[in-house]
Design a protein around this motif. Structure first.
Motif, short mmCIF file in Angstrom:
data_model
loop_
_atom_site.label_atom_id
_atom_site.label_comp_id
_atom_site.label_asym_id
_atom_site.label_seq_id
_atom_site.Cartn_x
_atom_site.Cartn_y
_atom_site.Cartn_z
N HIS A 44 50.56 66.36 32.54
CA HIS A 44 51.23 65.65 33.72
C HIS A 44 52.06 66.57 34.18
O HIS A 44 52.30 67.84 33.55
N ARG A 45 52.40 66.45 35.36
CA ARG A 45 53.49 67.29 35.94
C ARG A 45 54.99 67.42 35.38
O ARG A 45 55.73 67.90 35.90
N ALA A 46 55.04 66.57 34.48
CA ALA A 46 56.60 66.12 33.89
C ALA A 46 56.81 67.19 32.67
O ALA A 46 55.91 67.53 31.87
N MET A 47 58.19 67.18 32.43
CA MET A 47 58.66 68.03 31.26
C MET A 47 59.04 67.00 30.25
O MET A 47 59.09 65.77 30.53
N GLU A 48 58.47 67.15 28.91
CA GLU A 48 58.35 66.12 27.79
C GLU A 48 59.07 66.70 26.49
O GLU A 48 58.74 67.73 26.04
N PHE A 49 60.02 65.91 26.19
CA PHE A 49 60.70 66.32 24.65
C PHE A 49 60.08 65.04 23.83
O PHE A 49 60.31 63.71 24.39
N PHE A 77 56.06 71.90 28.28
CA PHE A 77 56.07 71.96 29.66
C PHE A 77 55.28 71.35 30.79
O PHE A 77 54.32 70.95 30.07
N PRO A 78 55.67 71.04 31.97
CA PRO A 78 54.48 70.77 32.74
C PRO A 78 53.19 71.29 32.95
O PRO A 78 53.05 72.52 32.79
N ASP A 79 52.29 70.46 33.00
CA ASP A 79 50.93 70.89 33.24
C ASP A 79 50.45 71.60 32.01
O ASP A 79 49.52 72.49 32.27
N MET A 80 50.72 71.09 30.84
CA MET A 80 50.30 71.86 29.60
C MET A 80 49.53 70.64 28.88
O MET A 80 49.90 69.64 28.62
N ILE A 81 48.37 70.93 28.41
CA ILE A 81 47.43 70.02 27.72
C ILE A 81 48.22 69.78 26.35
O ILE A 81 48.67 70.62 25.58
N HIS A 82 48.41 68.52 26.13
CA HIS A 82 48.87 68.04 24.75
C HIS A 82 48.47 66.84 24.29
O HIS A 82 48.01 66.05 25.11
N GLY A 92 55.14 56.53 11.25
CA GLY A 92 56.27 57.40 11.66
C GLY A 92 56.89 56.97 13.11
O GLY A 92 56.39 55.95 13.66
N ARG A 93 57.68 57.57 13.65
CA ARG A 93 58.39 57.31 15.00
C ARG A 93 59.05 58.28 15.46
O ARG A 93 59.53 59.12 15.06
N ALA A 94 58.95 58.14 16.88
CA ALA A 94 59.35 59.34 17.74
C ALA A 94 60.08 58.64 19.09
O ALA A 94 59.86 57.69 19.70
N PHE A 95 61.01 59.59 19.62
CA PHE A 95 61.64 59.16 20.84
C PHE A 95 61.29 60.23 21.92
O PHE A 95 61.34 61.33 21.68
N TYR A 96 60.67 59.76 23.06
CA TYR A 96 60.17 60.84 23.99
C TYR A 96 61.00 60.79 25.26
O TYR A 96 61.58 59.51 25.82
N VAL A 97 61.31 61.69 25.79
CA VAL A 97 61.96 61.84 27.06
C VAL A 97 61.22 62.32 28.17
O VAL A 97 60.61 63.96 27.90
N ILE A 98 60.60 61.91 29.29
CA ILE A 98 59.69 62.55 30.03
C ILE A 98 60.45 62.71 31.44
O ILE A 98 60.71 61.62 32.15
N ALA A 99 60.57 63.84 31.94
CA ALA A 99 61.35 64.13 33.15
C ALA A 99 60.60 64.94 34.28
O ALA A 99 59.87 66.08 34.03
N ASN A 100 60.53 64.30 35.30
CA ASN A 100 60.03 65.05 36.40
C ASN A 100 60.54 66.44 36.78
O ASN A 100 61.95 66.46 36.61
N PRO A 101 59.81 67.57 37.07
CA PRO A 101 60.37 68.74 37.47
C PRO A 101 61.58 68.63 38.50
O PRO A 101 62.67 69.43 38.40
N GLY A 102 61.93 67.84 39.06
CA GLY A 102 63.12 67.52 40.11
C GLY A 102 64.30 67.58 39.48
O GLY A 102 65.31 67.61 40.24
N GLY A 105 66.42 70.99 37.75
CA GLY A 105 67.55 72.12 38.31
C GLY A 105 66.93 73.57 38.31
O GLY A 105 65.58 73.71 38.49
N VAL A 106 67.72 74.40 38.02
CA VAL A 106 67.28 75.76 37.73
C VAL A 106 66.16 76.28 36.98
O VAL A 106 65.54 77.15 37.22
N PHE A 107 66.01 75.60 36.18
CA PHE A 107 64.84 75.60 35.36
C PHE A 107 63.46 75.34 35.96
O PHE A 107 62.43 75.72 35.16
N GLY A 108 63.37 74.72 36.95
CA GLY A 108 62.11 74.10 37.32
C GLY A 108 61.06 75.19 37.78
O GLY A 108 59.89 75.18 36.89
N GLU A 109 61.49 76.27 38.47
CA GLU A 109 60.43 77.29 38.47
C GLU A 109 59.90 78.14 37.20
O GLU A 109 58.84 78.58 37.03
#
Length: 286
Positions: A44-49, A77-82, A92-102, A105-109
């Motif tokens: 997907h186009r989003a950043m994922e933690f 990272f965005p657009d990476m197969i995972h 197990g358990r995990a917490f996910y933060v999924i953030a669109n590139p917008g 900030g300065v890290f987008g490019e």
């Protein structure tokens, strides 16, 4: 599709014993706390933690599999197969933060040009500020969009220097595996077929079939249905849309097929699944 201009509710997960839901911090950030489970390869186009809070989890990136223990932080990272695998007998358990590139900030490019050599930071290397940002998002549940964006940029600022980045074109992006995942991600809501996909990608159906069996360890139809089911579950959990609307939007040809595939995967009907999630939500509020 759900209205992107309002906050959407995302429940914590899909199995018994999960905690209350979290809401998206505005339309650009999703917060999900759930039991570790198998997730089919996708992009997907989003950043994922992903922060492991209990037990263990396997993070698959491309064709590599990275083991994660409690306290480890995975960064996609965005657009990476995972994909994710849960092999441990302990839940197990995990917490996910999924953030669109917008919101990056300065890290987008940089996120679109590079990829991490190893996407997992072990517990002892995860910066305290990054853990604090994840926990603030986890326990606040509904930070305002400005605060949510700030936490995401703290995560990026603290973690990216520790990853060891490499240019994307050195990782073979654009190979048939990535093309296959990208194609299904873009077309799963349509009546997609192996033959039609092979024609679009300019390969034989037999070569494409071997990608799914050899890399994804499943066949084409099962893989597409996994993606459709994941999408349908999100709609069941976070919208009031009817079962009919959901199965049609997810790409299933009929409600009968949807119900059969859903029961095979989750051992309940879509309606029972939705009711169970609502019951867990109410129990979490008591």
């Amino acid at each position: 599709m759900p209205d992107e201009n309002r906050k959407q509710t995302f429940f914590a997960g899909r199995e018994e014993g999960m905690y209350p839901f979290y809401e998206a911090a505005g339309p650009d950030i999703r917060l999900i706390d759930k039991e570790s489970e198998h997730t089919a390869p996708h992009l997907h186009r989003a950043m994922e933690f992903v922060y492991v809070t209990r037990g263990s989890l396997e993070l698959g990136m491309g064709r590599e599999l990275y083991h994660m223990e409690e306290g480890d932080l995975g960064i996609v990272f965005p657009d990476m197969i995972h994909h994710y695998q849960a092999f441990s007998k302990e839940r197990g358990r995990a917490f996910y933060v999924i953030a669109n590139p917008g919101v990056c900030g300065v890290f987008g490019e940089e996120l679109l040009k590079y990829a991490p050599e190893n996407p997992v930071l072990p517990k002892e290397k995860v910066p305290g500020e990054a853990v604090n940002a994840m926990m603030c998002l986890k326990w606040t549940g509904e930070p305002d969009p400005v605060a949510g964006q700030a936490y995401v940029q703290i995560l990026l600022a603290k973690c990216i220097p520790l990853l060891g980045l490499t240019e994307r074109n050195r990782q073979g992006s654009g190979d048939l595996v990535e093309q296959s995942v990208a194609y299904v991600s873009a077309h799963f809501r349509e009546p997609v077929t192996l033959e039609g996909m092979a024609l679009e990608l300019g390969v034989s159906r037999y070569v494409l079939s071997r990608v799914f069996s050899g890399v994804f360890h499943t066949n084409f139809n099962r893989y597409v249905n996994e993606i459709r089911l994941s999408y349908a579950c999100d709609l069941l959990e976070c919208t009031e849309r009817s079962i009919t609307e959901i199965y049609m939007d997810a790409g299933f040809e009929s409600q009968r097929t949807f119900n059969r595939v859903f029961r095979e995967a989750y051992r309940v009907t879509p309606r029972e699944y939705r009711m169970r999630q609502r019951e867990k939500l109410l129990a979490g509020k008591e």
